[in-house]
Motif scaffolding. Sequence first.
Motif, short mmCIF file in Angstrom:
data_model
loop_
_atom_site.label_atom_id
_atom_site.label_comp_id
_atom_site.label_asym_id
_atom_site.label_seq_id
_atom_site.Cartn_x
_atom_site.Cartn_y
_atom_site.Cartn_z
N GLU A 42 0.83 -1.20 0.00
CA GLU A 42 0.00 0.00 0.00
C GLU A 42 0.86 1.25 0.00
OE1 GLU A 42 -3.09 -0.18 -0.47
OE2 GLU A 42 -3.83 -2.08 0.35
N ARG A 43 1.94 1.24 0.76
CA ARG A 43 2.82 2.40 0.83
C ARG A 43 3.54 2.61 -0.51
NH1 ARG A 43 3.84 4.52 5.91
NH2 ARG A 43 5.89 5.26 5.27
N GLN A 44 3.93 1.52 -1.15
CA GLN A 44 4.57 1.63 -2.45
C GLN A 44 3.62 2.26 -3.47
OE1 GLN A 44 5.79 -2.10 -4.17
NE2 GLN A 44 7.19 -1.13 -5.61
N ILE A 45 2.37 1.81 -3.47
CA ILE A 45 1.37 2.36 -4.38
C ILE A 45 1.19 3.86 -4.12
CG2 ILE A 45 -1.10 2.35 -4.95
CD1 ILE A 45 -1.03 -0.69 -4.39
N ALA A 46 1.27 4.26 -2.84
CA ALA A 46 1.09 5.67 -2.47
C ALA A 46 2.36 6.49 -2.64
CB ALA A 46 0.60 5.75 -1.03
N GLY A 47 3.44 5.85 -3.10
CA GLY A 47 4.69 6.58 -3.30
C GLY A 47 5.44 6.86 -2.01
N LEU A 48 5.22 6.06 -0.98
CA LEU A 48 5.85 6.24 0.32
C LEU A 48 6.95 5.20 0.53
CD1 LEU A 48 2.60 6.73 2.43
CD2 LEU A 48 4.28 8.51 1.91
N PRO A 49 7.97 5.52 1.33
CA PRO A 49 9.00 4.52 1.61
C PRO A 49 8.43 3.38 2.44
CG PRO A 49 9.30 6.49 2.96
CD PRO A 49 8.24 6.82 1.96
N SER A 50 8.99 2.21 2.24
CA SER A 50 8.55 1.03 3.00
C SER A 50 8.91 1.19 4.47
CB SER A 50 9.20 -0.23 2.45
OG SER A 50 8.80 -0.48 1.12
N LEU A 51 8.11 0.59 5.33
CA LEU A 51 8.43 0.52 6.75
C LEU A 51 9.36 -0.66 7.00
CD1 LEU A 51 4.99 1.21 8.48
CD2 LEU A 51 6.76 2.82 7.80
N GLN A 52 10.26 -0.51 7.93
CA GLN A 52 11.12 -1.61 8.35
C GLN A 52 10.44 -2.40 9.45
OE1 GLN A 52 15.22 -0.59 9.26
NE2 GLN A 52 15.10 1.23 7.97
N TRP A 53 10.63 -3.71 9.41
CA TRP A 53 10.13 -4.55 10.51
C TRP A 53 10.99 -4.29 11.73
CZ3 TRP A 53 6.04 -7.71 11.31
CH2 TRP A 53 6.08 -8.53 12.44
N ASP A 54 10.36 -4.20 12.89
CA ASP A 54 11.09 -3.93 14.13
C ASP A 54 10.66 -4.95 15.19
OD1 ASP A 54 12.76 -1.51 15.54
OD2 ASP A 54 11.36 -2.47 16.93
N ASN A 55 11.63 -5.68 15.71
CA ASN A 55 11.32 -6.71 16.71
C ASN A 55 10.85 -6.12 18.04
OD1 ASN A 55 11.86 -8.94 15.06
ND2 ASN A 55 14.05 -8.89 15.54
N GLY A 120 -9.00 6.16 10.00
CA GLY A 120 -7.97 6.24 11.04
C GLY A 120 -6.88 5.21 10.87
N HIS A 121 -7.28 3.96 10.59
CA HIS A 121 -6.29 2.89 10.41
C HIS A 121 -5.48 3.10 9.13
CE1 HIS A 121 -9.31 0.97 13.08
NE2 HIS A 121 -8.24 0.41 13.60
N ARG A 122 -6.18 3.50 8.08
CA ARG A 122 -5.51 3.76 6.80
C ARG A 122 -4.46 4.87 6.97
NH1 ARG A 122 -6.89 3.34 1.21
NH2 ARG A 122 -5.92 5.01 -0.02
N ALA A 123 -4.81 5.90 7.74
CA ALA A 123 -3.87 7.00 7.97
C ALA A 123 -2.60 6.50 8.65
CB ALA A 123 -4.53 8.10 8.81
N ASN A 124 -2.72 5.55 9.57
CA ASN A 124 -1.53 4.99 10.21
C ASN A 124 -0.67 4.23 9.21
OD1 ASN A 124 -2.18 5.98 12.75
ND2 ASN A 124 -3.26 4.13 13.37
N ILE A 125 -1.31 3.40 8.39
CA ILE A 125 -0.58 2.59 7.42
C ILE A 125 0.14 3.47 6.40
CG2 ILE A 125 -0.92 0.99 5.48
CD1 ILE A 125 -3.08 -0.39 7.20
N LEU A 126 -0.48 4.56 6.02
CA LEU A 126 0.08 5.42 4.97
C LEU A 126 0.75 6.68 5.52
CD1 LEU A 126 -2.71 5.18 2.24
CD2 LEU A 126 -0.62 3.82 2.48
N SER A 127 0.98 6.75 6.80
CA SER A 127 1.59 7.94 7.37
C SER A 127 3.08 8.02 7.05
CB SER A 127 1.41 7.96 8.89
OG SER A 127 2.13 9.05 9.45
N PRO A 128 3.56 9.17 6.57
CA PRO A 128 5.00 9.35 6.37
C PRO A 128 5.75 9.55 7.68
CG PRO A 128 3.83 11.37 5.84
CD PRO A 128 2.78 10.33 6.12
N GLU A 129 5.01 9.67 8.77
CA GLU A 129 5.63 9.91 10.08
C GLU A 129 6.41 8.70 10.57
OE1 GLU A 129 6.58 11.54 13.85
OE2 GLU A 129 5.99 12.45 11.96
#
Length: 268
Positions: A42-55, A120-129
Amino acid sequence: MKRAAWTVTILVLSLMSCAYAQDLRLSNIKPEQHLFQRLNQERQIAGLPSLQWDNHLAQAALVHAKLLAKHEDLSHQFPGESSLMRRIAATGLRFTSSAENIATVDVADDAHVGWMLSPGHRANILSPEYNRVGIGIVQRNGRLYIAQDFARAVPTYSSEEFRDALAIALNHVRESKGLYAIRFLPDPSLRAAACATHGDTKDAEASLIGRSAQVMVFSLSQPDNLPEPARQAMAFTGARDGNLEVCFRPDGIYGSANFWVVLVLPTT
């Protein structure tokens, strides 16, 4: 700290979801990994950098998912449970902001579909923050209880490392103006003031009796993110030496990566 206040329960499964569930079982992909892949798609489609997995975040998410399953209910904070920020901070992650999506579903993919249909959930997934994510899933009575935790992680510094990096950042301001670098001298009394302050200069000023100086107190989570008053002070001071002390003091207001800083620049 930003936190999602949304919850979602997916009650209707489509034929597509059923087919997906069969494919997922055959592929041996863990549902946590699938949801991780889906959000980055979803982030790639939106032109956003991928999130890294964090343990660290996955650990915090799993702890909360266990409570979701135990209560068989959805909540971002159950009675007696720590806040999201404190749950993440307890893992040792240094971060400046966080958010959480939760869901209970029969099929993991339905959680992602439901989140993307919820503003609200979508905003979290696609947030550049955010730059990191971790997902925890617990199964109970045929249902999946899912927590998806987001954060903006920052590097981990000791107080000494942060002070050195901050001194470099401050002198970069001088260098950009063609000015000489200021030598920052240690002062244990000012370090004590940094560890006691809540943004007030009075503790620092009390240790400078008899000295004429500009005193600044501020908080930072990243040493190169200088507040504008500090930039202005460094650009115009005529001091050759100064004092700089920091103290690592995370809290619920300023975040888990917060350092308090005392900067002293002599005026004569």
